[in-house]
Design an enzyme around this catalytic site. Structure first.
Site, PDB file in Angstrom:
ATOM      1  N   CYS A   1       0.762  -1.270   0.008  1.00 52.92           N
ATOM      2  CA  CYS A   1       0.135  -0.034  -0.026  1.00 52.92           C
ATOM      3  C   CYS A   1       0.962   1.154   0.118  1.00 52.92           C
ATOM      4  CB  CYS A   1      -1.026   0.046   1.097  1.00 52.92           C
ATOM      5  SG  CYS A   1      -2.310   1.074   0.890  1.00 52.92           S
TER       6      CYS A   1
ATOM      7  N   HIS B   1      -3.785  -4.816   0.818  1.00 49.83           N
ATOM      8  CA  HIS B   1      -3.092  -5.244   2.069  1.00 49.83           C
ATOM      9  C   HIS B   1      -3.272  -6.860   2.170  1.00 49.83           C
ATOM     10  CE1 HIS B   1      -2.597  -1.351   4.097  1.00 49.83           C
ATOM     11  NE2 HIS B   1      -3.478  -0.823   3.367  1.00 49.83           N
TER      12      HIS B   1
ATOM     13  N   GLU C   1      -1.746  -8.585   4.147  1.00 48.99           N
ATOM     14  CA  GLU C   1      -1.447  -8.877   5.722  1.00 48.99           C
ATOM     15  C   GLU C   1      -3.149  -8.906   6.322  1.00 48.99           C
ATOM     16  OE1 GLU C   1      -2.040  -4.564   6.113  1.00 48.99           O
ATOM     17  OE2 GLU C   1      -1.223  -5.947   4.679  1.00 48.99           O
TER      18      GLU C   1
END
Length: 240
Positions: free
Chosen positions: A114, A210, A212
């Site tokens: 990002c 993202h 994660e």
């Protein structure tokens, strides 16, 4: 080799609370280090430091992740601040730009996430769109949208099919940085991944979403695999 050492950039926040304490602290959402671990790496958290320490620190890593977060200061890419651009964080900008440039110079595998993708683009002379709609949910809530890999790219090898990804950004790539090519687009044409072509660097990949926050470990697993294969000899770190 043992699990590669993957450094992940962290950042400073005021008034962080835990237990009975409230302090200024270096922080990072746990999803980042957990994703590194799930992908087979050993995560090392990198708090902001003096810019000149970046080469020395990166030289001891097998790979680097530049994490997500707030807007890059438009002054970093020669633009005036627009009304929808967030406040500047000079310390974080300086630190993550220094880490990114050190990884590029030393051939250390690099993954931007990002904001990390935007830092990569700015570090190579690119610019950013300061505000756009449709790529984030309500404040503090991730949206989902589909990304379309570009055939023949490194990203397409990692993610060969269109995928739905967690997203939260209101800025995007405008002019590409030197040497960078798009690895994926959103359905509205927004650049969703950047990379350096093979042969120019062992591994440079950045995604606007993202990972994660999702279950798909393939992007991080690709970084870890590159870190295992990266050459042992690298450019000598700068003095200091």
């Amino acid at each position: 080799m043992q699990n590669p050492l993957i450094g992940v950039s962290t950042y400073m926040e005021n008034d962080v609370r835990w237990g009975v304490w409230q302090h200024r602290a270096a922080v990072l959402p746990a999803g980042y280090h957990r994703l590194v671990q799930r992908a087979g790496g050993c995560a090392l958290l990198l708090p902001p430091d003096a810019d000149e320490q970046a080469h020395r620190i990166v030289s001891r890593l097998d790979g680097l992740v530049v994490s997500g977060g707030p807007d890059v200061d438009p002054a970093r890419y020669g633009a005036e601040r627009g009304p929808d651009c967030g406040p500047a964080d000079p310390e974080r900008d300086a630190w993550e730009l220094a880490l990114t440039r050190a990884a590029l110079e030393q051939g250390v595998p690099l993954l931007g996430i990002c904001r990390g993708m935007q830092v990569l683009n700015v570090s190579l002379g690119g610019t950013l769109v300061q505000h756009m709609e449709g790529h984030r949910g309500s404040p503090g809530t991730f949206a989902e949208h589909t990304v379309l890999p570009v055939g023949g790219t490194r990203l397409a090898e990692v993610l060969p099919e269109p995928v739905s990804v967690p997203t939260y950004h209101h800025q995007a790539v405008a002019r590409l940085g030197d040497g960078l090519v798009p690895g994926a687009h959103a359905e509205d044409g927004t650049v969703e991944a950047l990379e350096l072509p093979r042969g120019e660097h062992p591994f440079v990949l950045a995604v606007q979403w993202h990972p994660e926050e999702g279950r798909d470990v393939r992007v991080m697993r690709a970084l870890v695999a590159a870190a295992r294969a990266a050459p042992v000899e690298r450019a000598a770190p700068a003095a200091g």
